[in-house]
Design an enzyme around this catalytic site. Structure first.
Site, PDB file in Angstrom:
ATOM      1  CG  ASP A   1      -1.606   1.232   1.466  1.00 50.85           C
ATOM      2  OD1 ASP A   1      -2.260   1.412   0.551  1.00 50.85           O
ATOM      3  OD2 ASP A   1      -1.699   1.867   2.510  1.00 50.85           O
TER       4      ASP A   1
ATOM      5  CG  ASP B   1      -2.015   7.505   0.662  1.00 51.86           C
ATOM      6  OD1 ASP B   1      -1.808   8.599   0.735  1.00 51.86           O
ATOM      7  OD2 ASP B   1      -2.626   6.862  -0.368  1.00 51.86           O
TER       8      ASP B   1
END
Length: 280
Positions: A75, A77
């Site tokens: 991922d 963020d």
């Protein structure tokens, strides 16, 4: 199974406390930041003792090596980077608090990600696209260990994928900067230099992240157990479940429950320190 204990800075007293609690017969150093506790036995107090000592821990199969893996998926963020990009973009509209509240609810799994994305992006309508550059250049920072992790993966011949419910403006630049092999995210619609408050094409949500992982895994001819995935929130649950080794990085409780390993005191490069073969 071997118990591995690690941290950005391992306290020797805390390490010995864990060894005593688990009746370890020998402490074997893997890297300067990680140790293998041979003969360790499970104990109900292990989580508490590690937390009090500022240590991360994981049970790994005997002989597990970094070279056993062929694909790393992460991922963006709050995992690869230190911010939620959409919250910082919204700050340019004076709406950070409102957008951040929606972001947090989505990360905790309290509201549907697609719904949250639609609501948040709509609030950005009319914003000059130069706000994206402002966030990337002045607010975005890599989380500790990110560069060392990617360098170590590359040396080991492991392919890397950045897959995000965020935006392509950021993933493409991070792909180039860090050397990711693949990157997928949502594309913000921009007309006449202004954000329209919409995204273009299919939304990259939790299921899409997992689908990208599975598709690339199959294209590379890998087995599920040859994939590592890292994330921090509810939107990463399907991806971690599809991976052979799931890492919850400074994560929300909802993701920690499905991860094989939780890193709270280590940088992202703690993933390398778990396995320790030629990580640099």
């Amino acid at each position: 199974m071997n118990l591995v204990v690690l941290a950005a800075d391992v306290d020797s007293v805390a390490l010995k406390n864990v060894a005593k609690l688990t009746e370890t017969r020998e402490i074997q150093q893997i890297t300067p930041r990680s140790f293998r506790l041979l003969g360790a036995r499970p104990h109900e107090g292990l989580v508490t003792v590690c937390a009090e000592g500022g240590l991360d821990h994981v049970w790994l199969p005997e002989g597990r090596r970094l070279s056993d893996f062929g694909l790393f998926v992460t991922d963006m963020d709050s995992t690869l980077i230190n911010i939620e990009c959409i919250d910082e973009i919204a700050d340019m509209q004076g709406l950070k608090r409102e957008v951040a509240a929606i972001t947090e609810a989505a990360m905790q799994g309290e509201i549907d990600f697609r719904e949250s994305l639609t609501r948040r992006v709509a609030l950005l309508a009319g914003l000059d696209e130069r706000a994206l550059a402002e966030v990337f250049d002045h607010r975005l920072q890599l989380n500790p260990g990110a560069e060392r992790l990617l360098q170590g993966l590359q040396r080991a011949g492991i392919r890397s994928m950045l897959v995000s419910g965020g935006f392509t403006y950021f993933t493409e630049r991070l792909k180039q900067r860090l050397g990711f092999d693949y990157a997928y995210a949502n594309e913000l619609e921009v007309i006449d230099g202004k954000l329209t408050g919409k995204v273009i094409g299919d939304v990259v949500d939790g299921e899409a992240k997992a689908n990208h992982l599975v598709r690339m895994r199959d294209e590379l001819g890998l087995k599920p157990e040859q994939v590592i995935a890292a994330g921090d929130g509810a939107n990463d649950i399907p991806m971690l479940r599809a991976a052979g080794f799931g890492v919850a990085f400074h994560a929300k409780p909802v993701l920690r429950d499905v991860a094989h390993c939780c890193l709270d005191h280590s940088g992202l490069d703690g993933i390398l320190d778990l396995f320790g073969n030629d990580v640099g």
